[in-house]
Enzyme design. Structure first.
Site, PDB file in Angstrom:
ATOM      1  N   ASP A  16       1.594 -14.719 111.125  1.00 22.81           N
ATOM      2  CA  ASP A  16       1.524 -16.083 110.576  1.00 22.81           C
ATOM      3  C   ASP A  16       1.974 -17.187 111.539  1.00 22.81           C
ATOM      4  O   ASP A  16       2.712 -18.103 111.143  1.00 22.81           O
ATOM      5  CB  ASP A  16       2.352 -16.171 109.289  1.00 22.81           C
ATOM      6  CG  ASP A  16       1.843 -15.285 108.180  1.00 22.81           C
ATOM      7  OD1 ASP A  16       0.818 -14.606 108.377  1.00 22.81           O
ATOM      8  OD2 ASP A  16       2.482 -15.241 107.111  1.00 22.81           O
ATOM      9  N   ASP A  54      -1.783 -16.436 106.670  1.00 24.71           N
ATOM     10  CA  ASP A  54      -1.759 -16.896 105.285  1.00 24.71           C
ATOM     11  C   ASP A  54      -3.037 -17.688 105.024  1.00 24.71           C
ATOM     12  O   ASP A  54      -3.412 -18.549 105.844  1.00 24.71           O
ATOM     13  CB  ASP A  54      -0.538 -17.796 105.065  1.00 24.71           C
ATOM     14  CG  ASP A  54       0.574 -17.122 104.302  1.00 24.71           C
ATOM     15  OD1 ASP A  54       0.511 -15.898 104.096  1.00 24.71           O
ATOM     16  OD2 ASP A  54       1.519 -17.821 103.902  1.00 24.71           O
ATOM     17  N   HIS A  56      -4.451 -19.368 101.693  1.00 26.61           N
ATOM     18  CA  HIS A  56      -4.288 -19.617 100.259  1.00 26.61           C
ATOM     19  C   HIS A  56      -5.390 -20.499  99.686  1.00 26.61           C
ATOM     20  O   HIS A  56      -5.770 -21.501 100.314  1.00 26.61           O
ATOM     21  CB  HIS A  56      -2.950 -20.317  99.990  1.00 26.61           C
ATOM     22  CG  HIS A  56      -1.742 -19.512 100.322  1.00 26.61           C
ATOM     23  ND1 HIS A  56      -1.573 -18.211  99.918  1.00 26.61           N
ATOM     24  CD2 HIS A  56      -0.626 -19.834 101.021  1.00 26.61           C
ATOM     25  CE1 HIS A  56      -0.409 -17.764 100.337  1.00 26.61           C
ATOM     26  NE2 HIS A  56       0.181 -18.719 101.024  1.00 26.61           N
ATOM     27  N   HIS A  60      -3.010 -22.317  94.646  1.00 21.46           N
ATOM     28  CA  HIS A  60      -2.294 -21.035  94.678  1.00 21.46           C
ATOM     29  C   HIS A  60      -1.036 -21.081  93.810  1.00 21.46           C
ATOM     30  O   HIS A  60      -0.337 -22.094  93.736  1.00 21.46           O
ATOM     31  CB  HIS A  60      -1.922 -20.675  96.114  1.00 21.46           C
ATOM     32  CG  HIS A  60      -1.533 -19.240  96.265  1.00 21.46           C
ATOM     33  ND1 HIS A  60      -0.227 -18.819  96.306  1.00 21.46           N
ATOM     34  CD2 HIS A  60      -2.294 -18.118  96.347  1.00 21.46           C
ATOM     35  CE1 HIS A  60      -0.200 -17.502  96.429  1.00 21.46           C
ATOM     36  NE2 HIS A  60      -1.436 -17.057  96.451  1.00 21.46           N
ATOM     37  N   HIS A  89       0.691 -25.101 101.462  1.00 17.36           N
ATOM     38  CA  HIS A  89       0.639 -24.753 102.880  1.00 17.36           C
ATOM     39  C   HIS A  89      -0.473 -23.737 103.119  1.00 17.36           C
ATOM     40  O   HIS A  89      -0.879 -23.027 102.215  1.00 17.36           O
ATOM     41  CB  HIS A  89       1.984 -24.177 103.365  1.00 17.36           C
ATOM     42  CG  HIS A  89       2.319 -22.858 102.734  1.00 17.36           C
ATOM     43  ND1 HIS A  89       2.837 -22.749 101.451  1.00 17.36           N
ATOM     44  CD2 HIS A  89       2.199 -21.583 103.199  1.00 17.36           C
ATOM     45  CE1 HIS A  89       3.020 -21.469 101.160  1.00 17.36           C
ATOM     46  NE2 HIS A  89       2.634 -20.744 102.196  1.00 17.36           N
ATOM     47  N   LYS A 114      -4.100 -12.982 104.189  1.00 12.87           N
ATOM     48  CA  LYS A 114      -3.354 -12.568 103.002  1.00 12.87           C
ATOM     49  C   LYS A 114      -3.037 -13.778 102.132  1.00 12.87           C
ATOM     50  O   LYS A 114      -3.153 -14.918 102.566  1.00 12.87           O
ATOM     51  CB  LYS A 114      -2.073 -11.839 103.406  1.00 12.87           C
ATOM     52  CG  LYS A 114      -1.150 -12.626 104.308  1.00 12.87           C
ATOM     53  CD  LYS A 114      -0.071 -11.739 104.915  1.00 12.87           C
ATOM     54  CE  LYS A 114       0.884 -12.501 105.795  1.00 12.87           C
ATOM     55  NZ  LYS A 114       1.673 -13.524 105.112  1.00 12.87           N
ATOM     56  N   CYS A 159       7.859 -13.262 105.813  1.00 14.20           N
ATOM     57  CA  CYS A 159       6.671 -12.452 106.108  1.00 14.20           C
ATOM     58  C   CYS A 159       6.922 -11.404 107.187  1.00 14.20           C
ATOM     59  O   CYS A 159       6.378 -10.298 107.107  1.00 14.20           O
ATOM     60  CB  CYS A 159       5.510 -13.368 106.487  1.00 14.20           C
ATOM     61  SG  CYS A 159       5.019 -14.431 105.106  1.00 14.20           S
TER      62      CYS A 159
END
Length: 210
Positions: A16, A54, A56, A60, A89, A114, A159
């Site tokens: 990330d 990440d 999203h 989310h 974010h 993810k 993470c």
């Protein structure tokens, strides 16, 4: 360029390193951009480099903006357990979701996205927050005979730590490269994460020891 130090049974997992988590981002980790040169250097030693991202949806469930009366860093209960709420974010396709512009993404063999399910958060590169839904990374590594992984990225106490613990649970020899990570340290989360990782058998090294 240095010779590769590690064979095909080893992988570097870069977690990330995205604009949202770097200075100026919506969920900036202090000095998060300073790890980029260290990671780029380490990539030269590995045949196998994996990036996580990440990714999203705009609505989310982990976003505080989705929950009336809630602020970032509040906690709520969801069907899969306690969820920390975050500023919006890494919204899919946005500038925040993009990798830091100086990260050498050309070295990556795989990018794992993810947090794509709007109803489910995902810190770990291996298993989503319900602790049941796999990302597919464990299977990818197993099929390629990877037995040892090194992790670097953002954030150490979320993470990176969750990914390291799940790597150990998958039977992988696991090392976190401390100076190539940065933490959020929310209510003591950084020391707690390191205690959990070390207790699980995660090794802790610096980038000049890799």
């Amino acid at each position: 360029m240095p010779l590769k130090r590690y064979g095909d049974d080893c992988a570097l997992i870069v977690v990330d390193v995205q604009n949202s988590f770097c200075p100026g981002g919506e969920l900036a980790v202090a000095d998060g951009d300073q790890i980029v040169p260290l990671i780029n250097h380490m990539m030269q030693f590995f045949n196998r480099v994996i990036l996580t991202q990440d990714w999203h949806p705009a609505k989310h469930v982990s976003f505080a903006s989705r929950h009336a009366g809630k602020q970032p860093f509040d906690s709520i209960q969801l069907p899969y357990g306690e969820q920390t709420l975050w500023p919006d974010h890494c919204v899919a396709g946005s500038h925040g979701a993009a990798f830091h512009p100086e990260l050498d993404t050309s070295q990556a063999q795989l990018i794992i996205r993810k947090g794509c399910n709007p109803a489910l958060d995902s810190y770990s590169a291996f298993v989503e927050a319900d602790r049941q839904t796999p990302t597919g990374l464990a299977g990818y590594l197993a099929e390629r005979g990877v037995k040892r992984v090194w992790l670097a990225g953002l954030a150490t106490d979320y993470c990176v730590a969750w990914s390291a613990l799940d790597a150990r649970a998958a039977g992988l020899e696991t090392t976190v490269v401390d100076d190539a990570c940065r933490g959020i340290n929310l209510n003591g989360s950084l020391s707690s994460a390191w205690a959990q990782m070390l207790a699980a058998g995660v090794q802790r090294l610096r980038s000049d020891e890799v």
